[in-house]
Design an enzyme around this catalytic site. Sequence first.
Site, PDB file in Angstrom:
ATOM      1  N   PRO A 298      -6.704   0.565   6.709  1.00  0.00           N
ATOM      2  CA  PRO A 298      -6.576  -0.858   7.048  1.00  0.00           C
ATOM      3  C   PRO A 298      -5.161  -1.235   7.474  1.00  0.00           C
ATOM      4  O   PRO A 298      -4.186  -0.644   7.013  1.00  0.00           O
ATOM      5  CB  PRO A 298      -6.934  -1.540   5.728  1.00  0.00           C
ATOM      6  CG  PRO A 298      -6.451  -0.573   4.681  1.00  0.00           C
ATOM      7  CD  PRO A 298      -6.620   0.807   5.268  1.00  0.00           C
ATOM      8  N   HIS A 322      -3.051   5.728   4.169  1.00  0.00           N
ATOM      9  CA  HIS A 322      -4.030   4.817   3.555  1.00  0.00           C
ATOM     10  C   HIS A 322      -3.902   3.398   4.082  1.00  0.00           C
ATOM     11  O   HIS A 322      -4.583   2.492   3.614  1.00  0.00           O
ATOM     12  CB  HIS A 322      -3.905   4.838   2.034  1.00  0.00           C
ATOM     13  CG  HIS A 322      -2.796   3.993   1.462  1.00  0.00           C
ATOM     14  ND1 HIS A 322      -1.510   4.022   1.936  1.00  0.00           N
ATOM     15  CD2 HIS A 322      -2.796   3.089   0.430  1.00  0.00           C
ATOM     16  CE1 HIS A 322      -0.761   3.183   1.221  1.00  0.00           C
ATOM     17  NE2 HIS A 322      -1.517   2.598   0.311  1.00  0.00           N
TER      18      HIS A 322
END
Length: 393
Positions: A298, A322
């Site tokens: 994200p 991540h």
Amino acid sequence: MPYEPLNLSTDKPVLSWANHELGSAETKMAKNVASLPFVFKHVSLMPDVHLGKGALVGSVIATKDAIIPAAVGVDIGCGMAAIKTPYTGDQLEGKLKQIRLDLEAVVPTGFNENKESDRQVSNWQGWQQFKTLHPGVKDLETKALRQMGSLGGGNHFLELCLDENNVVWLMLHSGSRHIGNILAQRHIDTAKTLAKMTDTKLPDPDLAHFVQGTEEFNQYWHDLQWAQDYARFNRVVMMTRFKRVVEKHLAGGKPMKPLLEVNCHHNYAEKEVHFGEDVFVTRKGAVRARSEDLGIIPGSMGAKSYIVRGKGNLESYCSCSHGAGRLMSRNLAKKTYTLDDLIEQTQGVECRKDEGVLDEIPGAYKSIEQVMANQADLVEVVATLKQVLCVKG
């Protein structure tokens, strides 16, 4: 961009996929970890790497016969979940605000918890093992039950996104809540106490570790796996509720079958085989990216996010970043930006726009596009998502 070995004069090399130079504190942290005798082969740093506690966030550490609780961190099993729906963006017209309000009503955020547990929560198999966890959490079972299906705070979120083909995706970010945090703290304290008692010389007290074969190692590993399972199922419960809300608004409550589902940790440890040897791999702010593994990377709440497929890059221990990674601390973000900046940077996104989420402003994060460019050898992009609704923890 492939990795670059950092010139740190450590026993084990440090390979970095970041395009920025590490600051002095970050360099010291990388050196500290790479100097530990039980670290295997090398340490890998992902493109979103930044300061953490004991070890850098965005580091992948493979170890032989030992595990470092503080390197795994206190949000055990923190990670992402996403589902691709059969709906299109046109169906969201005029419905976003009500969807957000309904979501906030069924998924507790921040320090809030459910008033009672539903059947999906109480049927989770993990409750049968609760009595085998660290004695320091024995009075937390009711709280753990009520927090199952809750988001938490900080950078945890629920998002409704559209991909490049205007298809609606549901996405969320959360971990093991209070129970995971307390379990981690209890074991980190035990590791530090052991290091003092045995006069173990460490470059940083937060690198206190457990040695495989000891009772302390076995108890930590047991509790770690339990908390990771709790975190994964917590995301499943929230996604079930998220899905119901969206079905209500877009399909009159008729259940939909997801076209794709992903649920991945990015703060955890696992037993794996790398370079022909059994090792413990700690991913502190990193996602597993073996060939064909699906992962979620994200951006911030005003940027793109990516569904990816791993390429199985061996030098990264089959891992990828991540997220975008923080560019500045939460305090600095609050000092640097105003509420007007937040409103401008989250234009077009149905979300809270108040002082309480100012530290999560997109400007406080690295460029997700740059992070993705740096890891083209680690993952391929399956879908590019842009959020239209965001519920922050």
